[in-house]
Enzyme design. Structure first.
Site, mmCIF file in Angstrom:
data_model
loop_
_atom_site.group_PDB
_atom_site.id
_atom_site.type_symbol
_atom_site.label_atom_id
_atom_site.label_comp_id
_atom_site.label_asym_id
_atom_site.label_seq_id
_atom_site.Cartn_x
_atom_site.Cartn_y
_atom_site.Cartn_z
ATOM 1 N N LYS A 214 0.812 -1.224 0.000
ATOM 2 C CA LYS A 214 0.000 0.000 0.000
ATOM 3 C C LYS A 214 0.841 1.269 0.000
ATOM 4 C CE LYS A 214 -0.213 1.776 4.500
ATOM 5 N NZ LYS A 214 0.966 1.121 4.980
ATOM 6 N N LYS A 276 8.488 1.638 3.406
ATOM 7 C CA LYS A 276 8.013 3.004 3.630
ATOM 8 C C LYS A 276 9.061 4.010 3.151
ATOM 9 C CE LYS A 276 5.075 1.794 7.564
ATOM 10 N NZ LYS A 276 4.825 0.464 7.023
#
Length: 313
Positions: A214, A276
């Site tokens: 995501k 991330k």
């Protein structure tokens, strides 16, 4: 004058405050807390797009299906992602609308069921490594390997687990829909769970059993929207080096050069902070804009560089 256009990626785990007591109402309360912080950004005049994770929630769907496998069909993974986009989108949409009402804001929130194109040539399809779902006995694992063609790995001491492909996102199918909603001053929830993985063949879309990261999809969306700021909201206030060691150090400021250096040193674990950092770096290199990594509670202070980790050229 419009404020900043901000893409915010929030984790599916942020909706699970107590893993031993998971209910729909408790997930809504967690969503409400995150929505409260996001609503503060909107109150300041910013436009916001939210991308959420869905790891635990997909796990619950698969577990329910496992208990019911003698009487019901197995749910394909792309459909699981679609289910969570609707359910989590609904919780965030309702929570945000209520928070806006409490702030005296008249804002519309829309959730877009979002398909994300991947490539069948992505190497992860021939070497799936992303674990999903709960642990299984050998008997159950062999059943799914034979009946459903699942890829299974053994975790010593804990049992067997399904692994799936995690291909890189290529294109966001509903990109123009998201842009249209933003142009009409709506807060948008999109690309939930990394998006529903699809491939295009002769102009036609086909679903794939995979999980897309995501944060990587949120980075792609931020680039396509030319967002002013990309924020990853996670479990820590700041990125740390030497995490959970005696010499742990929190970073308020992180350049692209230093981030890449720390990655080479192995400071950011592959299943945790590394994706991330990679997602934020991709966004920064493409746009020249800044990225932020912080916790939901620090979203507003991070905009003024009062908290969080600011990542920049």
């Amino acid at each position: 004058m419009k404020g900043k256009l901000i893409v915010i990626a929030i984790g599916g785990n942020s909706l699970i405050e107590d893993p031993s007591h998971v209910t729909v109402s408790s997930q809504y309360e967690a969503a409400r807390k995150t929505a409260h912080e996001i609503a503060k950004l909107v109150k300041e005049g910013n436009r916001v797009v939210i991308v959420h994770g869905n790891g635990p929630q997909v796990g619950y769907i698969l577990l329910r299906a496992e208990y019911a496998r003698e009487i019901l069909h197995t749910v394909p993974l792309d459909s699981c992602v679609a289910d969570t986009q609707g359910a989590i989108g609904y919780q965030l949409q309702r929570a945000l609308r209520n928070e806006f009402e409490a702030f005296g804001l008249k804002k519309i929130v829309s959730t877009v069921v979002t398909q994300v194109e991947v490539s069948d040539d992505d190497p992860s399809f021939s070497n799936p490594t992303k674990p999903i779902g709960s642990f299984m006995s050998r008997e159950v694992a062999e059943y799914h390997r034979a009946k459903d063609n699942w890829s299974i790995v053994e975790d010593a001491g804990r049992g067997y687990r399904r692994v799936v492909a995690s291909p890189r996102p290529v294109r966001i199918i509903e990109e123009e829909t998201i842009k249209t909603l933003l142009d009409n001053d709506q807060v948008v929830i999109a690309c939930g769970g990394g998006g529903i993985p699809v491939v295009e063949k002769d102009g036609m879309l086909e679903g794939r059993e995979a999980v897309i990261d995501k944060d990587l999809v949120a980075s792609l969306l931020a680039r396509k929207l030319n967002a002013d700021l990309f924020i990853i909201s996670t479990a820590v206030d700041k990125v740390c080096i030497n995490y959970k060691k005696e010499n742990e150090r929190a970073l308020s400021d992180l350049s692209v050069e230093m981030a890449e250096k720390y990655m080479e040193e192995g400071q950011f674990p592959p299943g945790s902070m590394k994706p991330k950092i990679e997602a934020v770096l991709s966004y920064i290199k493409a746009t020249g804009n800044e990225g932020i990594i912080t916790s939901p509670e620090k979203l507003l202070p991070s905009l003024s560089h009062l908290d969080g980790t600011r990542v920049h050229i």
